[in-house]
Design a protein around this motif. Structure first.
Motif, short mmCIF file in Angstrom:
data_model
loop_
_atom_site.label_atom_id
_atom_site.label_comp_id
_atom_site.label_asym_id
_atom_site.label_seq_id
_atom_site.Cartn_x
_atom_site.Cartn_y
_atom_site.Cartn_z
N UNK A 163 -3.19 8.06 -1.26
CA UNK A 163 -3.11 9.04 -0.40
C UNK A 163 -2.03 8.85 0.59
N UNK A 164 -1.43 9.77 0.75
CA UNK A 164 -0.75 9.78 2.14
C UNK A 164 -0.40 10.96 2.87
N UNK A 193 0.85 -1.25 0.19
CA UNK A 193 0.19 -0.10 -0.08
C UNK A 193 0.85 1.28 0.01
N UNK A 194 2.20 1.13 0.17
CA UNK A 194 2.87 2.35 0.13
C UNK A 194 2.77 3.15 1.45
N UNK A 195 2.49 4.43 0.86
CA UNK A 195 2.40 5.31 2.26
C UNK A 195 1.07 5.71 2.56
N UNK A 196 0.19 4.74 2.26
CA UNK A 196 -1.27 5.09 2.69
C UNK A 196 -1.39 5.01 4.20
N UNK A 197 -2.24 5.74 4.82
CA UNK A 197 -2.04 5.28 6.46
C UNK A 197 -2.52 4.19 6.86
N UNK A 222 4.68 9.99 6.70
CA UNK A 222 4.25 8.96 7.99
C UNK A 222 3.00 8.34 7.57
N UNK A 223 2.95 7.37 8.21
CA UNK A 223 1.66 6.27 8.00
C UNK A 223 0.91 6.41 9.18
N UNK A 224 1.29 7.13 10.36
CA UNK A 224 0.68 7.07 11.54
C UNK A 224 -0.59 7.78 11.56
#
Length: 228
Positions: free
Chosen positions: A134-135, A46-50, A169-171
């Motif tokens: 989205x990221x 998913x890459x940088x998706x949260x 950030x993914x958080x």
């Protein structure tokens, strides 16, 4: 044991070989590990998706637990409208929506609206046909109101592989910190206030709304008749 009257003859089956027909599932721990590995692999794709969708901050029910703040199921339609986000595009942006929840206080609604606006300042949306859509930015922009001609979200045509990972950030957004009111003395106005009478007057005012409208309409008709 004998057989009496017209009853069924005893024919007990004690040798059914049940051991040969027992179903076991010794692969349960292995399946749990496999599901965990699949989740990790999917999360990496998913890459940088949260990692988790954005959820509202709500209070626990009952007077015993209402001082605790926890994550709710989804944002209300009123909160989304106040933050300038359409209910249909919210899920594509990683925002949970709950059409059944209602806002019962202005303070609780303001907390979640600010939460949505802070999320918008960090949000970067990729083109629709890319895999990573989205990221979030670690340091968001200022929480300005949307202006005409200004894009509502930051758009990026740069693929995720070429992005600076230090700015990503993914958080998910943390829950707002609990605010403690400093102890103070009870004022004279608070001592003299009667909560029961205040609620009773508000309820009576709401109940007699139709009656007041009819009286106002009747008075307007009488005034119009006098002018004629």
């Amino acid at each position: 044991m004998g057989n009496f009257h017209n009853n069924q003859l005893p024919n007990n089956h004690f040798r059914k070989d049940w051991q040969t027909r027992v179903k076991t599932w010794f692969n349960q721990p292995g399946r749990a590990q496999r599901r965990h590995r699949n989740r990790v692999r999917k999360s990496a794709k998913l890459g940088a998706k949260p990692l988790k969708p954005l959820m509202p901050a709500v209070r626990c029910p009952t007077i015993r637990y209402n001082m605790k703040v926890r994550q709710g199921f989804g944002f209300t339609l009123t909160e989304l409208k106040a933050a300038g986000i359409h209910k249909r595009e919210a899920r594509g942006l990683g925002i949970k929506v709950d059409h059944r929840r209602r806002n019962l206080s202005e303070e609780g609604m303001k907390v979640n609206v600010d939460r949505l606006k802070a999320y918008k300042t960090k949000l970067i949306v990729f083109p629709k046909r890319t895999r990573n859509s989205v990221y979030l930015k670690k340091n968001g922009d200022k929480m300005d109101e949307d202006k005409k001609g200004k894009p509502r979200f930051t758009e990026s045509s740069t693929p995720y592989a070429k992005l600076d990972k230090g700015e990503v950030t993914r958080e998910a957004l943390p829950l707002p910190a609990r605010e403690h009111e400093a102890p103070r003395a009870i004022t004279k106005a608070e001592k003299e206030a009667n909560a029961f009478e205040t609620l009773k007057a508000a309820w009576t005012w709401h109940r007699e709304t139709g009656k007041r409208m009819l009286e106002a309409k009747k008075a307007e008709e009488e005034e119009a008749a006098k002018k004629k």
